[in-house]
Motif scaffolding. Structure first.
Motif, short mmCIF file in Angstrom:
data_model
loop_
_atom_site.label_atom_id
_atom_site.label_comp_id
_atom_site.label_asym_id
_atom_site.label_seq_id
_atom_site.Cartn_x
_atom_site.Cartn_y
_atom_site.Cartn_z
N LEU A 4 1.03 -1.15 -0.11
CA LEU A 4 0.14 0.14 -0.03
C LEU A 4 0.81 1.26 0.00
N ALA A 5 0.49 2.20 -0.95
CA ALA A 5 1.37 3.19 -0.99
C ALA A 5 0.63 4.61 -0.80
N GLU A 6 0.54 5.62 0.46
CA GLU A 6 -0.23 6.65 0.36
C GLU A 6 0.54 7.70 -0.20
N SER A 7 -0.25 8.95 -0.65
CA SER A 7 0.19 10.18 -1.09
C SER A 7 -0.74 11.28 -0.62
N GLY A 8 -0.25 12.37 -0.82
CA GLY A 8 -1.24 13.57 -0.89
C GLY A 8 -0.96 14.41 0.51
N GLY A 9 -0.32 14.08 1.47
CA GLY A 9 -0.50 14.50 2.71
C GLY A 9 0.53 16.09 2.36
N GLY A 10 0.46 16.87 3.39
CA GLY A 10 1.33 17.99 3.32
C GLY A 10 0.74 18.92 4.43
N LEU A 11 0.94 20.21 4.42
CA LEU A 11 0.89 21.37 5.15
C LEU A 11 -0.24 22.13 4.78
N VAL A 12 -1.55 22.34 5.66
CA VAL A 12 -2.63 23.11 4.92
C VAL A 12 -3.04 24.01 6.41
N GLN A 13 -3.64 25.19 5.97
CA GLN A 13 -4.26 25.83 7.05
C GLN A 13 -5.67 25.57 7.38
N ALA A 14 -5.91 26.00 8.74
CA ALA A 14 -7.13 25.39 9.33
C ALA A 14 -8.29 25.95 8.30
N GLY A 15 -9.32 24.95 7.98
CA GLY A 15 -10.17 25.31 7.33
C GLY A 15 -10.13 24.97 5.72
N GLY A 16 -8.91 24.29 5.67
CA GLY A 16 -8.37 23.90 3.92
C GLY A 16 -8.62 22.54 3.78
N SER A 17 -8.57 21.98 2.75
CA SER A 17 -8.62 20.75 2.35
C SER A 17 -7.55 19.89 1.58
N LEU A 18 -7.57 18.62 1.83
CA LEU A 18 -6.36 17.92 1.36
C LEU A 18 -7.20 16.57 0.81
N ARG A 19 -6.60 15.86 -0.21
CA ARG A 19 -7.15 14.67 -0.50
C ARG A 19 -6.01 13.59 -0.57
N LEU A 20 -6.03 12.63 0.24
CA LEU A 20 -5.36 11.42 0.20
C LEU A 20 -5.57 10.28 -0.57
N SER A 21 -4.47 9.69 -1.13
CA SER A 21 -4.73 8.65 -1.99
C SER A 21 -3.82 7.48 -1.30
N CYS A 22 -4.23 6.23 -1.60
CA CYS A 22 -3.50 5.06 -1.34
C CYS A 22 -3.73 3.88 -2.40
N THR A 23 -2.73 3.68 -2.99
CA THR A 23 -2.79 2.71 -4.14
C THR A 23 -2.21 1.24 -3.64
N ALA A 24 -2.97 0.21 -4.15
CA ALA A 24 -2.70 -1.08 -3.46
C ALA A 24 -2.31 -2.02 -4.49
N SER A 25 -1.23 -2.98 -4.49
CA SER A 25 -1.14 -3.87 -5.18
C SER A 25 -2.02 -5.11 -4.78
#
Length: 130
Positions: A4-25
């Motif tokens: 499993l490989a996650e991606s999409g994390g980071g630094l964001v201000q409160a109230g903001g948005s992020l989308r994480l992805s996880c790709t599996a074999s």
């Protein structure tokens, strides 16, 4: 062996948005319940959200309900976590997890425990600044 490989994390201000992805074999991804967990410094890993193999049913922790959405694209072997209205208390390392052992056929059974899952990703850091 499932990877499993996650991606999409980071630094964001409160109230903001992020989308994480996880790709599996693995060829049978569409049959696996998938989950997202998170772990903040000094705290235990905690459940965030889970989705059944078909994607038809989802379940969330109370702390993220209404703000986060879990989804999956079985054609891409990928599960997503859309995180909106982020708060500083959402800061953590986020992990995706796969349950590959035999699962209940009941759509009312949700897997929310760490021990319910068989494989884990390496984690991706999400930091929400105030």
């Amino acid at each position: 062996q499932v990877q499993l490989a996650e991606s999409g994390g980071g630094l964001v201000q409160a109230g903001g948005s992020l989308r994480l992805s996880c790709t599996a074999s693995g060829r049978t991804f569409s049959t696996w319940p998938m989950g997202w967990f998170r772990q903040a410094p000094g705290k235990e890993r905690e459940f965030v959200a889970t989705i059944r193999g078909s994607g038809a049913t989802t379940y969330y922790s109370d702390s993220v309900k209404g703000r986060f959405t879990i989804s999956r694209d079985n054609a891409k072997n990928t599960v997503y976590l859309q995180m909106n209205s982020l708060k500083p208390e959402d800061t953590a390392v986020y992990y995706c997890a796969a349950r590959t052992r035999l699962s209940s056929g009941s759509i009312t059974v949700y897997y929310t425990g760490v021990s319910d899952y068989d494989y884990w990703g390496q984690g991706t850091q999400v930091t929400v600044s105030s």
